[in-house]
Design a protein around this motif. Sequence first.
Motif, PDB file in Angstrom:
ATOM      1  N   TRP A   1      83.715  27.893 -26.673  1.00  0.00           N
ATOM      2  CA  TRP A   1      82.342  28.373 -26.826  1.00  0.00           C
ATOM      3  C   TRP A   1      81.426  27.356 -26.154  1.00  0.00           C
ATOM      4  O   TRP A   1      81.651  26.150 -26.246  1.00  0.00           O
TER       5      TRP A   1
ATOM      6  N   TYR B   1      84.998  26.472 -42.474  1.00  0.00           N
ATOM      7  CA  TYR B   1      86.249  27.210 -42.268  1.00  0.00           C
ATOM      8  C   TYR B   1      87.130  27.120 -43.511  1.00  0.00           C
ATOM      9  O   TYR B   1      87.701  28.126 -43.955  1.00  0.00           O
TER      10      TYR B   1
ATOM     11  N   GLN C   1      85.686  29.287 -46.266  1.00  0.00           N
ATOM     12  CA  GLN C   1      85.928  30.705 -46.015  1.00  0.00           C
ATOM     13  C   GLN C   1      87.375  31.075 -46.303  1.00  0.00           C
ATOM     14  O   GLN C   1      87.652  32.129 -46.883  1.00  0.00           O
ATOM     15  N   LYS C   2      88.309  30.205 -45.909  1.00  0.00           N
ATOM     16  CA  LYS C   2      89.717  30.460 -46.191  1.00  0.00           C
ATOM     17  C   LYS C   2      89.971  30.504 -47.694  1.00  0.00           C
ATOM     18  O   LYS C   2      90.732  31.352 -48.185  1.00  0.00           O
TER      19      LYS C   2
ATOM     20  N   GLU D   1      88.644  33.764 -49.099  1.00  0.00           N
ATOM     21  CA  GLU D   1      89.518  34.895 -48.753  1.00  0.00           C
ATOM     22  C   GLU D   1      90.770  34.909 -49.627  1.00  0.00           C
ATOM     23  O   GLU D   1      91.201  35.964 -50.096  1.00  0.00           O
TER      24      GLU D   1
ATOM     25  N   ASP E   1      93.256  31.896 -36.010  1.00  0.00           N
ATOM     26  CA  ASP E   1      91.936  32.348 -35.561  1.00  0.00           C
ATOM     27  C   ASP E   1      91.072  31.178 -35.091  1.00  0.00           C
ATOM     28  O   ASP E   1      90.045  30.870 -35.709  1.00  0.00           O
TER      29      ASP E   1
ATOM     30  N   GLU F   1      89.072  31.038 -32.716  1.00  0.00           N
ATOM     31  CA  GLU F   1      87.737  31.494 -32.320  1.00  0.00           C
ATOM     32  C   GLU F   1      86.781  31.474 -33.516  1.00  0.00           C
ATOM     33  O   GLU F   1      85.578  31.230 -33.348  1.00  0.00           O
ATOM     34  N   ARG F   2      87.302  31.713 -34.712  1.00  0.00           N
ATOM     35  CA  ARG F   2      86.445  31.664 -35.910  1.00  0.00           C
ATOM     36  C   ARG F   2      86.002  30.227 -36.181  1.00  0.00           C
ATOM     37  O   ARG F   2      84.832  29.969 -36.492  1.00  0.00           O
TER      38      ARG F   2
ATOM     39  N   GLU G   1      83.398  29.292 -33.740  1.00  0.00           N
ATOM     40  CA  GLU G   1      82.110  29.899 -34.082  1.00  0.00           C
ATOM     41  C   GLU G   1      81.410  29.122 -35.190  1.00  0.00           C
ATOM     42  O   GLU G   1      80.188  28.930 -35.158  1.00  0.00           O
ATOM     43  N   HIS G   2      82.174  28.651 -36.185  1.00  0.00           N
ATOM     44  CA  HIS G   2      81.587  27.844 -37.260  1.00  0.00           C
ATOM     45  C   HIS G   2      80.972  26.559 -36.710  1.00  0.00           C
ATOM     46  O   HIS G   2      79.889  26.137 -37.156  1.00  0.00           O
TER      47      HIS G   2
ATOM     48  N   CYS H   1      77.723  27.546 -34.854  1.00  0.00           N
ATOM     49  CA  CYS H   1      76.681  27.953 -35.809  1.00  0.00           C
ATOM     50  C   CYS H   1      76.091  26.745 -36.530  1.00  0.00           C
ATOM     51  O   CYS H   1      74.903  26.721 -36.861  1.00  0.00           O
TER      52      CYS H   1
END
Length: 537
Positions: A279, A312, A315-316, A319, A510, A512-513, A516-517, A520
Amino acid sequence: MEVGGLKLRPIRTRPPAASSEASVDAGELNGGLAQQPLNPNQRADADGSDACTIPEPVTPAGRAFLDPSFNAHILVILGSKVPINVDALKSGLRETIIKHKRFSSIIRKSDKGELIWVPTSVNLDEHIITAGGDTSSATFVEDYVAQLAQAPPLNASRPLFEFHVLRAKLGDAVENTVLRVHHALGDGTSLMSLLLSCTRKAADPNLLPTLPTQVYRSETKSSTWKAFGLLVWRFLLILWYTFLDVCSFIATSLWLEDSQTPLKGSLGVEKLPRRLAYWTVSMDDIRIVKRAIHGTVNDVVFGMVAAGLSRYLQQKYNENLGSGDVATKKLLGSKRMVKNQQKFKERLAHLRVRACILVNTRPSPGLQELEKMMKGGSQARWGNEMGYVILPVPLAAVENPLEYVFKSKSILDKKKQSLGAPLSYKGATMLMNIIGSEMPTRLTLNCGAHTTLAFSNVSGPLEEVEFFGHRITHIIPTVVGQPQALCVHVQSYMGKATIVVTSAKDVIPDPERLCEHIVCALHEMKESLPYEEKLEK
């Protein structure tokens, strides 16, 4: 290998042509280095004649990288605005990189059993591989690089580098070139500098690119006694922080391991398939945050990574907490789930998650010096002279994202006052010279395997450059073969910074996630600043 509907052909490594030279044996040394003992006073010239010279030994770090369990390679994606002219690429390489002694030598074993660099002839047709494919796939280049990360080691019967020309788009690039080079040739900083010394400013092809310079703040004058007191205090701080770093390095190499998290790989993770994501962000945004905290770009970048990893992991955890069946959710109840989430946030700050950084312990030659080196007129030193720096990642669940940057700044300021990196290199070199490479290599591998991620931040040109007539749109580097499941690189170029995340897909499927974090986090850091700070130039 099937990735997202795209079937990639196996990476070709071009098996060596049959040769009658007695210098190459069918046996294996250090995982693919097939050599026969060579008289150290002889060399094989391109024309086949022998000349009297003293071959250069492989550095201790280079010997460690050649170990079959530490088969590290550097990959760099160079995007081109125009279709790549292979003939122009070959012509440029002949005038530059091929003249560099590392790129025109092979590794052999001397009659004393030492690994040495021996000059040899270079056939560029064996080092340039053109690959096509389903160019309609938006992820062809990333998938190809991920597959390249799992390719067999580079052929030891010729210099340890390859250029892969990919007839596929990536971002603004029409086509891409991937440089694959063995880490034994040099450290990442030297290799990237060498690559950039082959480029020229797109606006003026006669000039080398401009690289960022470090600005040092001038210290205010003070009285003699006060200056002496500060000098003594700094000396004591250096001793203390060096002692802590040496203890941390030894403990990590022997037994001290990071907490088990969704980011941490296990034994053998370096052999797992990889995924790559990247990114791009604006360097102006990073500089705005840097000025606000009175720190450095490194402080902000490492704070971004810390924030991204923290989010991350949260979030894991959420989930996993919400993945139970309906009966489990009813049993726990919403209040119980909220309580568990709060406990995890408190525990997050106590997790041991560390980044392993390889630091160049010698002054890097400038681009002009590297240009002379390729012409044979430089005495600049070359090779892997790297020490280890182990950085604790400041994980936390905080409201203000700038807290990550302040904590990162505190950690990095202490590391700057430590001599741990050069001492780790000197200690490993001395140990390798006394007892051989097996144990130091094992300790080096442990140091990586006991940490969570590898991290680096490399500065690139300030303006657009061209590589043998091809205007470069992006520079995306990564390293594969290291014993960590996660590798984060930050590469600046043309006023932008590219965040590159490479992961073992069985551990972090992932990337890419995670990428992104991290991005952001930077935007939130900028938004949390006062309006005046954002406008400040």
